[in-house]
Design an enzyme around this catalytic site. Structure first.
Site, PDB file in Angstrom:
ATOM      1  N   SER A   1     -29.380 -15.636  11.935  1.00 59.51           N
ATOM      2  CA  SER A   1     -29.382 -14.204  11.609  1.00 59.51           C
ATOM      3  C   SER A   1     -30.693 -13.805  10.965  1.00 59.51           C
ATOM      4  O   SER A   1     -31.322 -14.612  10.259  1.00 59.51           O
ATOM      5  CB  SER A   1     -28.232 -13.942  10.638  1.00 59.51           C
ATOM      6  OG  SER A   1     -28.351 -12.659  10.075  1.00 59.51           O
TER       7      SER A   1
ATOM      8  N   TYR B   1     -23.169 -16.160   2.521  1.00 62.07           N
ATOM      9  CA  TYR B   1     -23.199 -16.099   3.992  1.00 62.07           C
ATOM     10  C   TYR B   1     -24.608 -16.441   4.487  1.00 62.07           C
ATOM     11  O   TYR B   1     -24.794 -17.310   5.338  1.00 62.07           O
ATOM     12  CB  TYR B   1     -22.782 -14.703   4.489  1.00 62.07           C
ATOM     13  CG  TYR B   1     -23.108 -14.508   5.954  1.00 62.07           C
ATOM     14  CD1 TYR B   1     -22.414 -15.206   6.944  1.00 62.07           C
ATOM     15  CD2 TYR B   1     -24.145 -13.648   6.363  1.00 62.07           C
ATOM     16  CE1 TYR B   1     -22.735 -15.053   8.286  1.00 62.07           C
ATOM     17  CE2 TYR B   1     -24.467 -13.488   7.700  1.00 62.07           C
ATOM     18  CZ  TYR B   1     -23.763 -14.200   8.654  1.00 62.07           C
ATOM     19  OH  TYR B   1     -24.096 -14.050   9.980  1.00 62.07           O
TER      20      TYR B   1
ATOM     21  N   LYS C   1     -26.237 -19.791   6.681  1.00 61.54           N
ATOM     22  CA  LYS C   1     -27.059 -19.775   7.911  1.00 61.54           C
ATOM     23  C   LYS C   1     -28.364 -20.535   7.673  1.00 61.54           C
ATOM     24  O   LYS C   1     -28.812 -21.316   8.503  1.00 61.54           O
ATOM     25  CB  LYS C   1     -27.364 -18.332   8.328  1.00 61.54           C
ATOM     26  CG  LYS C   1     -26.150 -17.567   8.819  1.00 61.54           C
ATOM     27  CD  LYS C   1     -25.679 -18.102  10.154  1.00 61.54           C
ATOM     28  CE  LYS C   1     -24.359 -17.499  10.593  1.00 61.54           C
ATOM     29  NZ  LYS C   1     -23.737 -18.174  11.726  1.00 61.54           N
TER      30      LYS C   1
END
Ligand code: NAD
Ligand code: UDP
Length: 350
Positions: free
Chosen positions: A131, A155, A159
């Site tokens: 992302s 989050y 990643k």
């Protein structure tokens, strides 16, 4: 014969989700054979049924969790995969702050388990859903793949941690081909209106929120901040149509198939290279749908940045891929999906 079967078979983890379903269709159209592996924690069988209807053949679907090594091994023992597209993961930033262990367990431990099983079965091609969040607050725009990476929430950390793991893996064993695709802001839906984004609760993201205001499910959009240093004061993002994004995965696989030497760790942005402000998106959506989108300005949302858009050069040069669809098309397809399915798939666990 065996060689051609192996080159065409792809395991799609998280393939029942928003980006996964669109990518399954693109992979099928490009001639790949797919096996979907998903625990349905944020998706439904109905999504799989609709993909099957769109491609006019049943999808091979296995309900399973990426943290379940035995279940994964069974899948790898019964199929010879060319590679894995790894979408499976949890993605809600706010929830990740409240439940960091769940996010690290699901997104990081789950990916480690997947990589261990891939190692055991000697499947060394992986396309991973990363992302633009790994870039944090960028120092310069557009953001290229060499930009500094930093994250502020669990989050994003999950990643970034997976990216670090992939980098270490590539150093340890040079037979791996590991492509993290760093998505910017995926929006839109399949042009059929049959599949799209189906948030469980009140949406956190802008496009589904706007769509639900337009369809009358939500009263008013809160625009978080109108004092950013941008053209109209609202945040700027690089919105990319989900079907363009899906094609980016096909391009990444095509690229891997053509390589004669392993590529190691190869991060690539998937964005359009263009920034659009929140207000511009609201206006475009209102024009396309013919609906008014009532909004009010609210405080900036914690953790948000002013502007974020990609340099899309690496994808163009290496993968020969470029996003094609405009903001108008993104709004048209989001609106078609939302108006045809006001309650989404509406079937979470049948
Ligand atoms: P999604 O929630 O619609 O799809 C993810 C799928 O993974 C769901 O079907 C879910 O049931 C499945 N899943 C989750 N944990 C699993 C597990 N442990 N085992 C098996 N399946 C599991 O999300 P999406 O928008 O399609 O995103 C796909 C991937 O892309 C995610 O990894 C997400 O973090 C990443 N990503 C998404 C965006 C975005 O804005 N949508 C942006 C950047 C990156
Ligand atoms: N945004 C907004 N109202 C909302 C949701 C989002 O104003 O209800 C803004 C948000 O502040 C950001 C942009 O829309 O500037 C995109 O947010 P989104 O959550 O969709 O994606 P992000 O870029 O944060 O991952």
């Amino acid at each position: 014969m065996l060689e051609s079967i192996m080159k065409n078979k792809i395991l799609v983890t998280g393939g029942a989700g928003y980006i996964g379903t669109h990518t399954c269709i693109a992979l099928h159209e490009a001639g790949y054979e797919i096996v979907v592996y998903d625990n349905l924690s944020n998706s439904s069988r109905e999504a799989i049924n609709r993909v099957s209807a769109l491609i006019s053949q049943p999808i091979e679907f296995i309900e399973g969790d990426i943290r379940d090594a035995e279940s994964l091994k069974q899948v790898f023992a019964t199929h010879q995969f060319f590679g894995v597209i790894h979408f499976a993961g949890l993605k809600a930033v706010g929830e990740s702050v409240a439940k960091p262990l769940l996010y690290y367990n699901n997104n990081v431990s789950g990916t480690i388990t997947l990589l261990e099983v891939m190692t055991e079965y000697d499947v060394k091609n992986l396309v991973f859903s990363s992302s633009a969040t790994v870039y944090g607050d960028p120092e310069t725009l557009p953001i290229d793949e060499n930009s500094k990476r930093s994250c502020t929430n669990p989050y994003g950390q999950s990643k970034l941690t997976v990216e670090h793991i992939l980098e270490d893996l590539a150093v340890s064993d040079d037979s791996w081909n590991l492509i993290p695709l760093r998505y910017f802001n995926p929006v839109g839906a399949h042009p059929s209106g049959q599949i799209g984004e189906d948030p469980n609760d009140i949406p956190n993201n802008l496009m589904p929120y706007i769509s639900q205001v337009a369809v009358g499910k939500l009263a008013k959009l809160n625009i978080f901040g109108n004092d950013y240093p941008t053209t109209d004061g609202t945040g700027v993002r690089d919105f990319i149509h989900v079907t363009d994004l899906a094609q980016g995965h096909v391009a990444a696989l095509n690229y891997l198939e053509q390589q004669v030497a392993p590529v190691g760790f190869l991060p690539i942005n998937l964005g359009t290279g263009k920034g659009t402000s929140v207000l511009e998106l609201v206006t475009a959506f209102s024009n396309v749908s013919g609906q008014s989108i009532p909004y009010q300005f609210a405080e900036r949302r914690a953790g948000d940045i002013a502007s974020c858009y990609a340099s899309a050069d690496k994808a163009k040069n290496l993968l020969e891929w470029q996003a094609k669809l405009s903001i108008t098309e993104m709004c048209q397809d989001s609106w078609r999906w939302q108006s045809m399915n006001p309650n989404g798939y509406n079937v979470k666990d049948i």
